[in-house]
Design an enzyme around this catalytic site. Structure first.
Site, PDB file in Angstrom:
ATOM      1  N   SER A 254      -7.775   0.384 -78.202  1.00  0.00           N
ATOM      2  CA  SER A 254      -7.291   1.618 -78.812  1.00  0.00           C
ATOM      3  C   SER A 254      -6.351   1.266 -79.970  1.00  0.00           C
ATOM      4  CB  SER A 254      -6.533   2.437 -77.775  1.00  0.00           C
ATOM      5  OG  SER A 254      -5.337   1.760 -77.460  1.00  0.00           O
ATOM      6  N   LYS A 255      -5.830   2.273 -80.597  1.00  0.00           N
ATOM      7  CA  LYS A 255      -4.918   2.121 -81.740  1.00  0.00           C
ATOM      8  C   LYS A 255      -3.817   1.097 -81.473  1.00  0.00           C
ATOM      9  CE  LYS A 255      -5.985   4.643 -85.242  1.00  0.00           C
ATOM     10  NZ  LYS A 255      -6.829   3.562 -85.715  1.00  0.00           N
ATOM     11  N   ARG A 256      -3.353   1.083 -80.205  1.00  0.00           N
ATOM     12  CA  ARG A 256      -2.269   0.156 -79.850  1.00  0.00           C
ATOM     13  C   ARG A 256      -2.617  -1.290 -80.183  1.00  0.00           C
ATOM     14  NH1 ARG A 256      -1.802  -0.911 -74.646  1.00  0.00           N
ATOM     15  NH2 ARG A 256      -3.725   0.208 -74.238  1.00  0.00           N
ATOM     16  N   GLY A 258      -4.341  -2.310 -82.701  1.00  0.00           N
ATOM     17  CA  GLY A 258      -4.576  -2.546 -84.133  1.00  0.00           C
ATOM     18  C   GLY A 258      -5.691  -1.649 -84.621  1.00  0.00           C
TER      19      GLY A 258
END
Ligand code: GLU
Length: 488
Positions: A254-256, A258
């Site tokens: 996920s976004k976490r 990168g």
């Protein structure tokens, strides 16, 4: 199988194109190209709330950027269209009607509240909740009554219980499901839109798809789909469910972790060939240790039986390493084309750029290329040519400048530079070697003071390249400032 291979990538256009989607598309594409079959793109936009044309555009642009061309589907057309599910509602309705006529599906008038109440009751009795079959055998009278109440029906598939569902998955091997926990499930919602499981089966069958290669998250949908295939009397394709892409902490990427969308990698100045090469290795393993593959090699080597059922962990360092490799293959002009937007964005140059400036930039980027894993990094590496040398405060650097030999080499080199007529790399090298020899200063005691004076750091691009591109005036100015540092 004599039939020629037909595979599809069927994204739901509900957001930016995820790197996991790109990998599914790539495996389908490689499988199709390897077997000289066909690759289709179909848009699954039946989730009217979440689907958007903007996302569809983003998916198409990303696929094109990656170089994954398709033989049939949206934009390119073909004989099995339309290729957007919301344009195929008639086709689904015909299939639903056939099932209703044959008694294999039925209208269900139960309200959501009724279903929920029954679900709670079943749970309280310690059962796994399934639809209780209330509307399986309604009389005409009951139907009229529900209609008069204004109830909008869904359509449910009549699911025979106790029949195991089995299939051989290209990635996961033999898979068995028990149909008893399924119950009669909804195939058309009360708004008349078919559910994903229904539309996907009608589409894959009518588009003559032979192999369904998709993400593991759809494995649990497969038994329902097989029941629909059976009810409709369609041939069942071969399935292959590829593992999810996880972040380094083994959680769903996920976004976490990168950048997750293809577009972000494009925007950071990654090369499509490198992204394709990297994604191919994410779950598929070649026969030997080779890691760099051209597209032709990938097409030749790819096979589904070398796709692992283990989770695939996204490793940005490996992607960077592969991208670095591809960047090193670029010509100076191509390297500048890739990096120029970032240099402009950083404000170091502004467009239009003269030919002369372009030539200079080409050399400057070339000079720092050993430090670039992806295009955007050009801005921070090329800054050494544009900004003033930052104040040197680091102890290690100051210590070097305080060596007895440092002012000697800086002074001697500055004097030599001042007398130089041509300022190309070779002349600078010859002059510097001469200065070293005459001063009797060797190795890092000669190079480091000059490097620190010119850049404020012990690391950076090749020194001769840096000097020639900085030009005589800037070099002299920086050497004089460096000299001041020696006596501070
Ligand atoms: N539309 C589905 C998705 O984007 C894909 C379904 C499939 O490949 O069967 O997840």
């Amino acid at each position: 199988m004599n039939q020629s291979v037909r595979v599809r990538f069927a994204p739901s256009p509900t957001g930016p194109f995820h790197i996991g989607g790109a990998r599914s598309a790539l495996f389908n594409w490689l499988f199709a190209r390897h077997s000289k079959g066909q690759f289709l793109i179909r848009i699954e936009d039946t989730d009217l709330q979440r689907s958007s044309r903007e996302s569809e555009e983003n998916i198409k642009n990303s696929l094109r950027w990656l170089g994954l061309d398709w033989d049939e589907g949206i934009d390119v057309g073909g004989s099995h269209g339309p290729y957007r599910q919301t344009e195929r509602l008639d086709i689904y309705h015909q299939a639903v009607q056939k099932l209703i006529d044959e008694g294999k599906a039925y209208y269900c008038y139960c309200t959501e509240e009724e279903i929920e109440q029954d679900r709670k009751k079943q749970l309280a009795e310690g059962k796994t909740p399934v639809y209780n079959g209330h509307c399986r055998h309604l009389t005409e009278e009951q139907i009229q009554k529900y209609r008069a109440e204004g109830r909008k029906p869904v359509v449910r598939l009549r699911v025979p219980s106790g029949i195991p569902i089995e299939f051989d998955d290209m990635v996961r091997g033999h898979v068995t499901f028990d149909s008893s926990g399924v119950g009669d499930f909804i195939i058309v919602k009360s708004d008349g839109i078919p559910v994903y499981n229904f539309a996907v089966v009608v589409d894959d069958a009518s588009m003559e798809i032979t192999h369904v290669i998709r993400a593991e998250e759809h494995l649990s949908n497969t038994p329902r789909q097989i029941m629909i295939y059976r009810a409709l009397g369609y041939d069942i394709p071969v399935f292959g469910h590829i593992s999810l892409i996880l972040g380094e902490d083994h959680k769903k990427m996920s976004k976490r972790h990168g950048a997750t969308s293809v577009e972000e990698y494009k925007r950071m100045g990654y090369l499509p060939d490198a992204v394709v090469n990297y994604l191919a290795l994410l779950g598929w393993s070649p026969k030997d240790e080779q890691e760099i593959f051209s597209r032709d090699e990938l097409i030749r080597e790819f096979s589904m039986d070398r796709v692992s059922s283990n989770d695939a962990v996204f490793d940005i360092e490996k992607l960077n390493w592969i991208n670095f490799h591809y960047m090193k293959e670029l010509s100076p002009g191509a390297l500048l084309d890739l990096t120029l937007p970032f240099i402009v964005q950083a404000g170091y140059v502004s467009e239009p750029i003269s030919n002369e400036k372009r030539k200079w930039l080409e050399r400057a980027v070339w000079c720092v290329r050993d430090h670039l894993y992806y295009g955007a990094q050009a801005a921070e590496n090329i800054d050494v040519f544009f900004r003033d040398v930052p104040e040197v405060t680091e102890e290690e650097l100051l210590q070097m400048m305080h060596e007895e030999s440092s002012p000697v080499i800086l002074r001697a080199f500055a004097d030599a530079v001042r007398g130089m007529d041509s300022f190309d790399e070779d002349s600078i090298k010859t002059v510097f070697k001469g200065v070293m020899k005459a001063a009797g200063i060797k190795g890092k005691y000669a190079f480091m003071p000059v490097r620190i004076a010119l850049t404020g750091s012990m690391h950076g691009p090749d020194m001769y390249c840096l000097i020639t591109l900085l030009g005589k005036e800037k070099v002299l100015d920086r050497l004089e400032k460096g000299l001041r540092l020696c006596s501070r």
